[in-house]
Design a protein around this motif. Structure first.
Motif, short mmCIF file in Angstrom:
data_model
loop_
_atom_site.label_atom_id
_atom_site.label_comp_id
_atom_site.label_asym_id
_atom_site.label_seq_id
_atom_site.Cartn_x
_atom_site.Cartn_y
_atom_site.Cartn_z
N ALA A 190 85.99 70.96 -15.38
CA ALA A 190 87.25 71.66 -15.57
C ALA A 190 86.99 72.79 -16.58
O ALA A 190 87.60 73.95 -16.33
N GLY A 191 86.25 72.52 -17.55
CA GLY A 191 86.04 73.52 -18.57
C GLY A 191 87.19 73.32 -19.73
O GLY A 191 86.91 74.17 -20.64
N TYR A 192 87.90 72.43 -19.75
CA TYR A 192 88.81 72.10 -20.87
C TYR A 192 89.43 70.50 -20.70
O TYR A 192 89.07 69.93 -19.89
N ASN A 227 95.43 64.59 -22.94
CA ASN A 227 94.18 65.33 -23.51
C ASN A 227 93.28 65.50 -22.69
O ASN A 227 92.11 66.07 -22.56
N ASN A 228 93.36 64.68 -21.32
CA ASN A 228 92.42 64.79 -20.32
C ASN A 228 92.87 65.97 -19.36
O ASN A 228 93.90 66.42 -19.12
N SER A 229 91.67 66.41 -18.50
CA SER A 229 92.03 67.66 -17.59
C SER A 229 92.77 67.37 -16.47
O SER A 229 93.48 68.26 -15.75
N CYS A 230 92.84 65.88 -16.06
CA CYS A 230 93.39 65.38 -15.05
C CYS A 230 94.27 64.19 -15.22
O CYS A 230 94.05 63.58 -16.25
N PHE A 231 95.01 63.74 -14.16
CA PHE A 231 95.84 62.57 -14.15
C PHE A 231 95.90 61.83 -12.66
O PHE A 231 95.86 62.52 -11.67
N TRP A 242 106.07 72.07 -17.00
CA TRP A 242 105.18 72.08 -15.72
C TRP A 242 105.40 70.42 -15.31
O TRP A 242 105.60 69.51 -16.04
N THR A 243 105.54 70.29 -13.81
CA THR A 243 106.08 69.25 -13.37
C THR A 243 104.93 68.91 -12.03
O THR A 243 104.84 69.87 -11.39
N TRP A 244 104.73 67.80 -11.79
CA TRP A 244 104.05 67.10 -10.67
C TRP A 244 104.74 66.19 -10.02
O TRP A 244 104.88 65.00 -10.94
N VAL A 293 95.62 69.10 -14.43
CA VAL A 293 96.86 69.61 -15.16
C VAL A 293 96.40 71.07 -15.64
O VAL A 293 95.48 71.39 -15.82
N PRO A 294 97.47 71.88 -16.01
CA PRO A 294 97.06 73.20 -16.35
C PRO A 294 96.27 73.10 -17.66
O PRO A 294 96.55 72.10 -18.69
#
Length: 223
Positions: free
Chosen positions: A68-70, A107-111, A142-144, A171-172
């Motif tokens: 992800a780069g972040y 703190n992670n790039s994804c959920f 932001w919402t998913w 996530v953004p």
């Protein structure tokens, strides 16, 4: 003399600056040279750096998400989930109702989310239950919301039970470090009443890296 002293100070200061790539390692009698800390370029020519911390025995315990780069890829962050209404197991509501809730600093790039869903007919009429998970960034808004899963329970067949997901989302970047609210919704979407009800058990509500999450961005097949 003062100019010479200042020049020497500048040279000493430059010598103390860290260099990139940056590695700290130690010698192990069995494993040889073991990396403890690494700040190195991202692989495959991608811009940015990968930051990794090991436990002294070559096990990665903290690492940035190189894909992800972040954000972090490791460790994953398991979110504690609690009943939205204390003591409530079954829900007979005919509209979307939060049944489980939790909070986490993302703190992670994804959920990634996975849970168990149960629909009970109470042997009167045949209900259909529906469920989805929603996460909200309390800072940016932001919402998913995951796809909605529906499950029918015919009269007299025993309760219908299924594993939902995993569903995953990236996530953004500007959500990293913000607090997320996570809610699991469930309701009787057809034939509510007559003691028909649904129940939910969370399985995996985790912040994770891109490598794990990418296979589940579209979710798994619904029942």
């Amino acid at each position: 003399m003062n100019e010479l002293r200042e020049l020497r100070q500048q040279i000493a200061a430059l010598g103390r600056q860290s260099k990139f790539p940056f590695l700290v390692s130690h010698d192990d009698p069995t494993l040889g040279s073991v990396v403890d800390v690494a700040i190195v370029p991202r692989p495959n020519g991608l811009n940015g750096a990968a930051v990794e911390i090991y436990d002294g025995a070559e096990h990665l315990v903290l690492g940035s998400d190189v894909d992800a780069g972040y954000g972090l890829a490791q460790p994953q962050t398991q979110v504690p989930m609690y009943p939205s209404t204390p003591g409530l197991v079954f829900n007979s509501a005919g509209s979307a109702t939060s049944m489980w809730t939790g909070q986490v600093q993302q703190n992670n790039s994804c959920f990634l989310a996975q849970w168990r869903f149960r629909v009970s007919s109470a042997n009167v009429t045949a209900p259909t239950g529906s469920t989805y998970v929603q996460i909200v960034d309390s800072v940016t808004g932001w919402t998913w919301t995951s796809p909605t899963t529906t499950l029918a329970d015919p009269v007299g067949s025993g309760d219908a039970l299924v594993t939902v997901g995993p569903f995953a989302v990236q996530v953004p970047q500007d959500s990293i470090g913000n607090f997320f609210g996570i809610d699991l919704y469930g309701w009787v979407s057809a034939n509510s009443g007559n003691s028909n009800a649904v129940a939910i058990t969370p399985l995996s509500m985790i912040g994770c890296g891109y490598t794990l999450a990418q296979a589940f961005f579209a979710g798994t097949s619904t029942p």
